[in-house]
Motif scaffolding. Structure first.
Motif, short mmCIF file in Angstrom:
data_model
loop_
_atom_site.label_atom_id
_atom_site.label_comp_id
_atom_site.label_asym_id
_atom_site.label_seq_id
_atom_site.Cartn_x
_atom_site.Cartn_y
_atom_site.Cartn_z
N THR A 903 0.86 -1.19 0.00
CA THR A 903 0.00 0.00 0.00
C THR A 903 0.89 1.23 0.00
N THR A 904 0.39 2.29 -0.59
CA THR A 904 1.15 3.55 -0.59
C THR A 904 0.92 4.37 0.67
N SER A 905 -0.01 3.95 1.53
CA SER A 905 -0.35 4.69 2.75
C SER A 905 0.55 4.29 3.91
N THR A 906 1.19 5.25 4.52
CA THR A 906 2.06 4.98 5.67
C THR A 906 1.29 4.33 6.81
N LEU A 907 0.15 4.90 7.16
CA LEU A 907 -0.60 4.38 8.30
C LEU A 907 -1.22 3.02 8.01
N ASP A 908 -1.69 2.81 6.77
CA ASP A 908 -2.24 1.49 6.43
C ASP A 908 -1.15 0.43 6.48
N ALA A 909 0.04 0.76 5.99
CA ALA A 909 1.15 -0.20 6.03
C ALA A 909 1.57 -0.48 7.47
N LEU A 910 1.55 0.54 8.31
CA LEU A 910 1.90 0.34 9.72
C LEU A 910 0.91 -0.60 10.39
N GLN A 911 -0.37 -0.43 10.09
CA GLN A 911 -1.37 -1.32 10.67
C GLN A 911 -1.21 -2.74 10.15
N ALA A 912 -0.91 -2.87 8.87
CA ALA A 912 -0.69 -4.20 8.30
C ALA A 912 0.51 -4.89 8.95
N ALA A 913 1.54 -4.11 9.28
CA ALA A 913 2.71 -4.68 9.95
C ALA A 913 2.35 -5.20 11.34
N VAL A 914 1.41 -4.52 12.01
CA VAL A 914 0.95 -5.01 13.31
C VAL A 914 0.22 -6.33 13.14
N TYR A 915 -0.70 -6.40 12.17
CA TYR A 915 -1.45 -7.64 11.93
C TYR A 915 -0.52 -8.80 11.55
N ALA A 916 0.59 -8.47 10.86
CA ALA A 916 1.52 -9.53 10.45
C ALA A 916 2.51 -9.89 11.55
N GLY A 917 2.42 -9.25 12.69
CA GLY A 917 3.32 -9.55 13.80
C GLY A 917 4.71 -8.97 13.65
N LEU A 918 4.84 -7.98 12.78
CA LEU A 918 6.15 -7.38 12.53
C LEU A 918 6.43 -6.19 13.44
N VAL A 919 5.38 -5.60 14.01
CA VAL A 919 5.51 -4.46 14.91
C VAL A 919 4.56 -4.65 16.08
N GLU A 925 1.11 2.19 17.81
CA GLU A 925 0.23 3.28 18.24
C GLU A 925 1.03 4.54 18.53
N THR A 926 2.19 4.38 19.16
CA THR A 926 3.05 5.55 19.41
C THR A 926 3.52 6.18 18.11
N LEU A 927 3.97 5.34 17.15
CA LEU A 927 4.43 5.85 15.86
C LEU A 927 3.29 6.53 15.11
N ARG A 928 2.13 5.92 15.15
CA ARG A 928 0.96 6.50 14.47
C ARG A 928 0.62 7.86 15.08
N ALA A 929 0.61 7.92 16.42
CA ALA A 929 0.28 9.18 17.09
C ALA A 929 1.28 10.27 16.75
N ALA A 930 2.57 9.92 16.70
CA ALA A 930 3.60 10.91 16.37
C ALA A 930 3.42 11.41 14.94
N TRP A 931 3.14 10.50 14.01
CA TRP A 931 2.95 10.87 12.61
C TRP A 931 1.75 11.79 12.45
N ILE A 932 0.65 11.44 13.11
CA ILE A 932 -0.56 12.27 13.01
C ILE A 932 -0.33 13.63 13.66
N PHE A 933 0.31 13.65 14.81
CA PHE A 933 0.56 14.92 15.51
C PHE A 933 1.41 15.84 14.63
N ALA A 934 2.49 15.29 14.07
CA ALA A 934 3.37 16.10 13.23
C ALA A 934 2.65 16.57 11.97
#
Length: 1006
Positions: A903-919, A925-934
Motif C-alpha cells: 500500500t502507498t499509505s504509511t498508516l495502512d502499512a503500519l497497521q498491516a505490519a501489526v497484523y503480520a506480527g512485525l511491529v 500506536e506511538t508511531l501513528r500518534a507521532a505521525w498524526i501529531f506532526a
C-alpha cells in the motif's frame, strides 16, 4: 371563646396543602393558646408554608404555651411568627431549642444592627459568663445563641418588608456585619481560652496571657462577607494576618504561632459541632497557597507572596477584601499594602484570559444534573453578574479610583456613573441580581443550610414563590426565574462589549459614552494587540445609516467577543472588515450574519485563527455561505470532482480558459478543506485524502485539457502522471508540494517525436497549474537520477533503468508511487513495473544497511542549518521522516510475503505490519500518534502563518496560534510543545531500537 373549625375554602386561600391536618391543628392550637381559630388562620395566611408554620407553632405551644400565647394574642406578632416559621424551618428549630427567644416576635421589626452594635451584643454574651475560666462549649453556645437571636431578628425584618428586592441590600449588609461580629466575639473568647494567667499550669495550645495580649490578629473578610453582601447561610471566606505588637517582648515568629492558635480556636467556636449547632464554616482557603499554605502570615509575608507568586484569580479575589474582625489597624494596613497590586493586576500578560478560564472551570465543575437548577454558578446565575462586574472593575480600575468598590451593586453603580456601562443596562441587571439574591436568601433561610439549587418539586417551588413575594405560584416563579436567567446570560456581551461601539459610532447608549482611550483599554485587555487599529475597523463597519451598518452595529459586540477568543483577534477583525467590504450589502451575507449565530461564530473562529483562510476567503468570499451548514465542508469525492472537471472541459474548448476554471476549482476545494480542518469537520487522514483527491483531479483535468489538441488522431502517445511521496500516499497537508514523475509510451509516433510531445505536455502542465493566488508546485525530484535525470521517460526506459541502475533509495521511493492522471493502460503497466522493483522477493543485507546509511545522512545533511532536530516536524527526531522510513524498510523487507503491506499509505502499512506480527501494537500506536501529531502541526502552521514551514515555533505567540488550531484551549502553547516533544521522544526511541538496532540515547553511525 369560639372554637369553630376553619372551612376548607379558607384553608385553600391561606395556602394549606393538607386540609384535614390543618383543621385539626388549628383546633388544637386554638385550644392551647385560647386564640380563636379564624384569627390564627388569618395570621397563617401570610406564611410561605402555612402547614410548616402551624406544625411548628403547635410544637412550640407544647413547650412554651405562655410565650406562644403572648405572641398569638397580638395579630401583628402572630403574623410575624407565621412569616418566620413558614419561611424558615431552621429558625423554627432554634426557637424550639430556645423558646424564651420567642420574645423577639413581640417587638416591631427593626433594620439589622450595624457592625459595632452587633459586636457589642455578641461580646456582651461572653461578658455574662463572668471573668473566671470558661469552657469552649460555654463560649461557643453563648456566641451562637446570641448570633441566632440577631439572625432571627434580621429574618423577621426581611420577611416583613413589602418588597424583598428593595430590602435585600440592607439584609445582606446586616448579615455580613453580624458575621464579622461573631468572628470578633469568637476572637475575644479565643484569647480567654488560649491565654494562661499567671499561676496557671502550662497546657498544650495555651500561652502566657501577656504574650497573647501582645499578639495582633486581623481577620480579613473575603467574598460576600468582605463585600457586605452575605447570605443567610454561607461559608465566610477569611484571610488571617498577624504581627507582634512589641517585638522586644514578643518575636514575630512567636506571634504568628499564637495567632495561628487563636485563629483555630476562634474558627472552632463558630463551626465545630456542639449543643447549639455550628453557625457556618470559617473558610480560609483563599489565603496564599490555599489549603497548603500557612493559616496565618505576617503582613510582610502576604506582600511578598502577592508580589512574587500570586495568580491572577487571587487578585480578583482581593477585590472584596476588607477588615472584618480583630485588629482593625492591622487590617487597614493589609488593604493599603495589597490594594495597589489588585488594581495593577489587569496589566499582567493574559490576565483577562486567565480570569475567563477560571469562570469556565467553575461552570465545568457543576454536576450535569445541577446545571439547570444552579442559582449561583450556572448559566444566567449570580456568578455571571459578579464575574462581569469584577472583570470590568479590574480592566478600568487601574486608572479610575471611583470604581474601587467591594460590593457587586455599588461597583455596578460606579461603572454606570463613570460611563463604563449603560445606566439602563446597569439598572436592569442590578434588579436581576437582587432578584436572584432574594431567591438565594429564601432557599438558605428555609433550613439554614448552604444551598444554591432551585427546587425541582412543585410544592417547594410554591413555598419559595410565597416566601420571596416574587410570584403567586410555582409556574409563575419558574417563568420569572427562566426569564431572568435568559437576560443574565447575555450580560457579558451587553456590559463588556457593546459599550465599545459608543467610542466610534453615534449610538443611543443610555447615557453611555466610552472615550477612545477607554475603548482601546478594553480591547487591549481582551487580547487585541493593536486596539487602535481594531477600533478603526469597528468604526468603518458600524458607522452610517445603511442597512449593513445597522446590522453590523447589532452584531458587533458579540463578534468582538468571539474574535477576542481567537489566537489573533487583530487579524480576524481586519479580515472580517475586508470580507464585509467585498460582499457589501449582499443580502445572503447579511442574513447569514444576522440569523445564523453558528455561521457567524465559525467565521470569527476561522478568521482569528488562520491567515491562510483569511486570504483565500478574501478572494472567494462566497465560500462564507458554507459555514451555515457543516455538511458543505465535507471533502468532496473524487468522482464528484471528476464530473465537475469533465463539465468544465466540455464547456471550454480553449485550454487557457479551461485551466483558469480548473485553478479556481482547486482554490475553492482547498479552502473548503482548510475550513473543514479548522472546524473539526474531518480528521487529518480525511484531510490528506481530500487534498490528494483535489490535486489528482486538478492534474488529470489539466492533462486532459492539454492533450485534447486536434480532434481525431490525438497526440500520438500514451502519457501518465505518477504521484509520489505524500501525494502518492494520499497524505498531503495544506500547501504540500505534489511529488510526481512522468511516463509516456509511443503510440503513433517515433521515439524521439514521442519524447518531444511528452516534454511539451510536462511543460504545459507546469505552466497551466502555476497559481499566484494559491501556489502549486510540481516536484519531480524523485525521478530516476533525481535532478540530474531527464524530466520524462518512456515506460521502456524506466524498465531498463530499474533493471540495470536502480538504487535502493529509488526502490524505496516507488513504495508510494500511485498513478494519478493519464492513460489507464499505461498506469496499469507502470504499476506492474513498480511492483517488481519495490516489493522484491528478498532484500540483501547490504541494501538494508544502505537504507539505514542514507537515513542517517538525511538527518545529518538535509536538516536546515541551526534547526533544532527535536522541533523539525518533517526531518526531526521521532517525527514524519522517522515513521515513514521505519514503515518503508518493513515494506521493502516483507511486502513480497505480506500482500497487505503493498500500500502507498504509511498508516495502512503500519497497521498491516501489526497484523503480520512485525511491529508491536503499542509501538505502532506511538508511531501513528507521532505521525498524526506532526502532520496536524504542519498543516496548522501553514493555516496560521499562510506560509509553509516545517519547524515547530519557539515564539509563544506563534506556538499558541498552532495550539489553538489543533484544538487546545487558550494558553496551551507550552502544553502543545510538551506533548509534541514527549511523543516524538517515545517515537524516536522505538525508531532507534527497531530501525537502527541501537539503544535509545546513542547516535547512529553516519
Amino acid at each position: 371563646m369560639t372554637r369553630q373549625a376553619a372551612p376548607y375554602s379558607g384553608l385553600a386561600r391561606a395556602g394549606f396543602d393538607d386540609f384535614e391536618r390543618a383543621r385539626s391543628g388549628l383546633a388544637r392550637l386554638a385550644e392551647a393558646t385560647e386564640v380563636d381559630a379564624p384569627e390564627l388562620l388569618d395570621a397563617l395566611t401570610v406564611a410561605a408554608d402555612p402547614d410548616e408554620a402551624l406544625a411548628t407553632l403547635e410544637r412550640l405551644a407544647e413547650r412554651a404555651p405562655a410565650e406562644v400565647r403572648r405572641v398569638l394574642e397580638r395579630p401583628t406578632a402572630a403574623e410575624r411568627a407565621a412569616r418566620l416559621l413558614g419561611a424558615s424551618r431552621g429558625l423554627g428549630e432554634f426557637l424550639l431549642r430556645n423558646p424564651d427567644e420567642l420574645v423577639l416576635l413581640e417587638r416591631e421589626p427593626e433594620p439589622p444592627l450595624g457592625e459595632h452594635e452587633a459586636r457589642a451584643v455578641l461580646v456582651g454574651a461572653l461578658d455574662e459568663l463572668g471573668d473566671g475560666p470558661v469552657e469552649p462549649e460555654q463560649a461557643a453556645r453563648a456566641i451562637r445563641l446570641r448570633y441566632r437571636r440577631l439572625l432571627a431578628g434580621i429574618a423577621v425584618y426581611d420577611l416583613s418588608r413589602a418588597s424583598a428586592i428593595e430590602a435585600v441590600d440592607t439584609v445582606a449588609a446586616g448579615l455580613a456585619d453580624l458575621a464579622g461580629a461573631a468572628l470578633d466575639a469568637a476572637l475575644v473568647a479565643a484569647r480567654r481560652l488560649v491565654g494562661r494567667r499567671p499561676g496557671e499550669g502550662a497546657a498544650p495550645g495555651r500561652y502566657p496571657a501577656d504574650e497573647v495580649a501582645a499578639t495582633r490578629l486581623a481577620v480579613i473578610g473575603m467574598g460576600k462577607a468582605g463585600a457586605r453582601e452575605l447570605n443567610y447561610l454561607s461559608d465566610v471566606d477569611v484571610i488571617f494576618v498577624a504581627e507582634s505588637a512589641d517585638e522586644e517582648r514578643l518575636a514575630q515568629g512567636r506571634a504568628v504561632e499564637i495567632a495561628t492558635r487563636l485563629a483555630v480556636v476562634a474558627s472552632r467556636l463558630i463551626d465545630d459541632a456542639g449543643v447549639e449547632p455550628p453557625l457556618w464554616e470559617v473558610d480560609a482557603n483563599l489565603r496564599p497557597e490555599g489549603k497548603d499554605g500557612a493559616l496565618v502570615r505576617t503582613l510582610d509575608s502576604h506582600v511578598q507572596y502577592y508580589e512574587r507568586w500570586a495568580k491572577s484569580w487571587e487578585f480578583q479575589a482581593l477585590l472584596k477584601a476588607r477588615p472584618l474582625a480583630g485588629d482593625a489597624e492591622l487590617g487597614a494596613r493589609y488593604l493599603a499594602a495589597l490594594s495597589p497590586m489588585v488594581w495593577a493586576s489587569s496589566a499582567r500578560d493574559g490576565f483577562v484570559e486567565s480570569v475567563q478560564q477560571m469562570r469556565e472551570r467553575v461552570t465545568q465543575h457543576i454536576p450535569a444534573d445541577e446545571v439547570d437548577v444552579q442559582l449561583k454558578l450556572g448559566p444566567g446565575g449570580l456568578r455571571d453578574i459578579e464575574f462581569t462586574v469584577q472583570l470590568l472593575q479590574l480592566v478600568h480600575g487601574a486608572s479610575d479610583d471611583e470604581i474601587h468598590q467591594r460590593g457587586t451593586l455599588p461597583a455596578l453603580g460606579a461603572l454606570a456613573s463613570r460611563g463604563y456601562v449603560g445606566r439602563e443596562e446597569a439598572g436592569e441587571f442590578a434588579h436581576d441580581y437582587r432578584l436572584l439574591r432574594v431567591l438565594e436568601h429564601r432557599l438558605q433561610l428555609s433550613r439554614l443550610r448552604r444551598t444554591h439549587l432551585m427546587p425541582r418539586d412543585e410544592a417547594e417551588l410554591r413555598v419559595l414563590a410565597r416566601a420571596s413575594g416574587l410570584a403567586r405560584n410555582a409556574a409563575e416563579l419558574t417563568a420569572l426565574w427562566q426569564a431572568t436567567r435568559q437576560r443574565v446570560r447575555g450580560l457579558h456581551e451587553r456590559l463588556f462589549y457593546r459599550p465599545l461601539l459608543s467610542a466610534v459610532a453615534a449610538l443611543p447608549a443610555s447615557g453611555l459614552e466610552l472615550t477612545s482611550a477607554q475603548a482601546e483599554a478594553r480591547l487591549a485587555a481582551i487580547g487585541f494587540r493593536d486596539p487602535k487599529g481594531a477600533l478603526g475597523h469597528i468604526a468603518a463597519l458600524t458607522s452610517g445609516v445603511s442597512r449593513r451598518a445597522t446590522i453590523q452595529r447589532h452584531l458587533m459586540p458579540v463578534l468582538i467577543s468571539w474574535f477576542a477568543e481567537g489566537a489573533d483577534p487583530d487579524y480576524g477583525m481586519l479580515a472580517f472588515r475586508r470580507l464585509s467590504d467585498t460582499l457589501g450589502t449582499t443580502h445572503w451575507y447579511l442574513r447569514l450574519l444576522r440569523d445564523s449565530s453558528d455561521a457567524a461564530l465559525r467565521l470569527t473562529r476561522v478568521l482569528s485563527g488562520s491567515r491562510f483562510v483569511g486570504e483565500l476567503l478574501e478572494r472567494s468570499p462566497e465560500a462564507v455561505a458554507w459555514l451555515e451548514d457543516l455538511d458543505e465542508l465535507r471533502p468532496r469525492s473524487l468522482a464528484a470532482l471528476r464530473d465537475e472537471s469533465a463539465a468544465v472541459l466540455a464547456r471550454h474548448g480553449e485550454v487557457e480558459a479551461a485551466a483558469n476554471v480548473l485553478r479556481a476549482i482547486r482554490r475553492r476545494e482547498v479552502l473548503r478543506l482548510a475550513l473543514a480542518g479548522i472546524l473539526d469537520v474531518c480528521s487529518v487522514e480525511e484531510l490528506g485524502h481530500g487534498l490528494s483527491d483535489v490535486t489528482e483531479n486538478h492534474l488529470a483535468a489539466t492533462v486532459a485539457a492539454i492533450r485534447r489538441g486536434d480532434e481525431g488522431d490525438g497526440d500520438g502517445i500514451e502519457f501518465a502522471v505518477i504521484g509520489m511521496g505524500r501525494f502518492g500516499g494520499r497524505e498531503l497537508g495544506i500547501s504540500s508540494d505534489a511529488d510526481v514523475i512522468y511516463v509516456y509510451r509511443p503510440a503513433a509516433l517515433e521515439s524521439d517525436a514521442a519524447h518531444r510531445v511528452a516534454l511539451r505536455i510536462v511543460s504545459e502542465l507546469g505552466r497551466l497549474t502555476e497559481d499566484a493566488r494559491l501556489p502549486f508546485e510540481l516536484d519531480a525530484d524523485l525521478r530516476p537520477e533525481g535532478r540530474n535525470g531527464v524530466m520524462v521517460r518512456s515506460l521502456e526506459a524506466y524498465r531498463a533503468y530499474y533493471a540495470r541502475w536502480s538504487l535502493t533509495w529509488e526502490a524505496q521511493a516507488l513504495l508510494r508511487a500511485r498513478g494519478v492522471a493519464g492513460d489507464a493502460a499505461l498506469l496499469d503497466d507502470f504499476r506492474e513495473l513498480a511492483d517488481g522493483v519495490r516489493y522484491p522477493a528478498s532484500i540483501a543485507e547490504q541494501a538494508v544497511r544502505e537504507v539505514k546509511r542514507i537515513k542517517a545522512r538525511v538527518e545529518n545533511e538535509r536538516l536546515p542549518q541551526n534547526a533544532d532536530p527535536a522541533r523539525h516536524l518533517k526531518l526531526g527526531r521521532g517525527s514524519l521522516s522517522d515513521v515513514e522510513w521505519f514503515v518503508q524498510l518493513i515494506q521493502l523487507q516483507h511486502a513480497a510475503a505480506v500482500p497487505a503491506l503493498r500500500t502507498t499509505s504509511t498508516l495502512d502499512a503500519l497497521q498491516a505490519a501489526v497484523y503480520a506480527g512485525l511491529v508491536a501494537a503499542d509501538d505502532a500506536e506511538t508511531l501513528r500518534a507521532a505521525w498524526i501529531f506532526a502532520s496536524r502541526a504542519r498543516s496548522a502552521l501553514t493555516l496560521w502563518l499562510d506560509r509553509t514551514t516545517d519547524v515547530l515555533p519557539v515564539e509563544r505567540t506563534q506556538l499558541e496560534g498552532v495550539a489553538r488550531l489543533m484544538g487546545y484551549p487558550p494558553g496551551s502553547a507550552a502544553q502543545l510543545e510538551q506533548d509534541y516533544l514527549q511523543l516524538t521522544r517515545r517515537s524516536r526511541a522505538i525508531f532507534d531500537r527497531d530501525f537502527y538496532g541501537i539503544e535509545p540515547g546513542r547516535e547512529p553511525t553516519r
